[in-house]
Design a protein around this motif. Structure first.
Motif, PDB file in Angstrom:
ATOM      1  N   UNK A 177       0.827  -1.198   0.000  1.00 16.61           N
ATOM      2  CA  UNK A 177       0.000   0.000   0.000  1.00 16.61           C
ATOM      3  C   UNK A 177       0.869   1.259   0.000  1.00 16.61           C
ATOM      4  N   UNK A 178       1.904   1.271   0.802  1.00 13.88           N
ATOM      5  CA  UNK A 178       2.810   2.414   0.844  1.00 13.88           C
ATOM      6  C   UNK A 178       3.465   2.636  -0.526  1.00 13.88           C
ATOM      7  N   UNK A 179       3.939   1.573  -1.155  1.00 16.22           N
ATOM      8  CA  UNK A 179       4.566   1.688  -2.476  1.00 16.22           C
ATOM      9  C   UNK A 179       3.581   2.221  -3.508  1.00 16.22           C
ATOM     10  N   UNK A 180       2.342   1.737  -3.474  1.00 15.66           N
ATOM     11  CA  UNK A 180       1.304   2.199  -4.395  1.00 15.66           C
ATOM     12  C   UNK A 180       1.081   3.702  -4.229  1.00 15.66           C
ATOM     13  N   UNK A 181       1.242   4.188  -3.000  1.00 14.70           N
ATOM     14  CA  UNK A 181       0.998   5.597  -2.678  1.00 14.70           C
ATOM     15  C   UNK A 181       2.294   6.412  -2.680  1.00 14.70           C
ATOM     16  N   UNK A 182       3.256   6.001  -3.468  1.00  9.34           N
ATOM     17  CA  UNK A 182       4.485   6.772  -3.627  1.00  9.34           C
ATOM     18  C   UNK A 182       5.414   6.749  -2.439  1.00  9.34           C
ATOM     19  N   UNK A 183       5.330   5.716  -1.611  1.00 10.29           N
ATOM     20  CA  UNK A 183       6.228   5.590  -0.466  1.00 10.29           C
ATOM     21  C   UNK A 183       5.757   6.304   0.788  1.00 10.29           C
ATOM     22  N   UNK A 184       4.564   6.892   0.749  1.00 14.06           N
ATOM     23  CA  UNK A 184       4.046   7.565   1.954  1.00 14.06           C
ATOM     24  C   UNK A 184       3.815   6.532   3.052  1.00 14.06           C
ATOM     25  N   UNK A 185       4.071   6.912   4.310  1.00 16.78           N
ATOM     26  CA  UNK A 185       3.772   5.982   5.406  1.00 16.78           C
ATOM     27  C   UNK A 185       2.268   5.777   5.530  1.00 16.78           C
ATOM     28  N   UNK A 186       1.878   4.566   5.874  1.00 16.60           N
ATOM     29  CA  UNK A 186       0.462   4.230   5.997  1.00 16.60           C
ATOM     30  C   UNK A 186      -0.059   4.710   7.352  1.00 16.60           C
ATOM     31  N   UNK A 187      -1.147   5.439   7.329  1.00 13.43           N
ATOM     32  CA  UNK A 187      -1.803   5.897   8.554  1.00 13.43           C
ATOM     33  C   UNK A 187      -2.547   4.708   9.145  1.00 13.43           C
ATOM     34  N   UNK A 188      -2.238   4.365  10.400  1.00 15.70           N
ATOM     35  CA  UNK A 188      -2.850   3.197  11.041  1.00 15.70           C
ATOM     36  C   UNK A 188      -3.412   3.500  12.430  1.00 15.70           C
TER      37      UNK A 188
END
Length: 192
Positions: A60-71
């Protein structure tokens, strides 16, 4: 002069069996929008036969350009006031999350992201997948169909013989549904 991409939140819940469909459809979203990744605490911390939590977070992070995933709830709250999104997609959305959205319960990163986002009057796109859509979750779906700024990815029965109450969004229509929602309309037909 380059056009800035619209900002789209992509929030995943725990319907792990639909992740492959989601990730296939989300590639089209990534090409058109700046994506911000969000994942429920349960989804972010559960390994299943469909893959490890760490692998899903990384993907998911890679799909979103490397942004950290909000959890976390605290991490999701700024998505309304400080980092407004043009639209928020919850895909896959479980029956549990449908019920929370329908009843105003904010107890996860995904439901907080939705609450924070909806207060800005912008579209929330729901792509649900739940085995009890035509039974226990039917009331939640009906409530959300009547909510302002909530749009559904068209859906159908995914296995009417073995799972007669189960419905699943047609993930191939995710991008079209987002475009329609940004224009203030529900993609039709809704029931496929």
């Amino acid at each position: 002069m380059s056009m800035e991409k619209k900002r789209l939140g992509l929030a995943l819940c725990g319907s792990y069996c639909t992740y492959e469909k989601l990730f296939a459809a989300a590639g089209e979203l990534a090409a058109r929008y700046e994506l911000y990744p969000i994942m429920s605490e349960t989804a972010a911390g559960t390994d299943t036969r469909f893959g490890t939590a760490a692998a899903h977070l990384r993907r998911l992070s890679e799909l979103c350009g490397g942004k950290p995933v909000v959890t976390t709830i605290a991490g999701a709250e700024p998505l309304g006031p400080k980092l407004p999104l043009d639209a928020l997609v919850i895909a896959p959305c479980t029956g549990n999350t449908l019920a929370k959205l329908a009843h105003g319960v904010t107890d996860s990163a995904v439901t907080m992201a939705a609450k924070a986002h909806l207060r800005n009057g912008r579209p929330l796109v729901v792509a649900f997948s739940t085995n009890d859509a035509l039974s226990g979750s039917a009331e939640s779906i009906a409530r959300l169909l009547n909510r302002k700024n909530v749009y559904f990815v068209p859906f159908s029965q995914d296995d009417p013989v073995s799972k007669p109450c189960s419905l699943q969004a047609d993930f191939s229509l995710l991008s079209d549904t987002v475009e329609a929602a940004l224009a203030g309309r529900q993609l039709q037909p809704l029931l496929r």
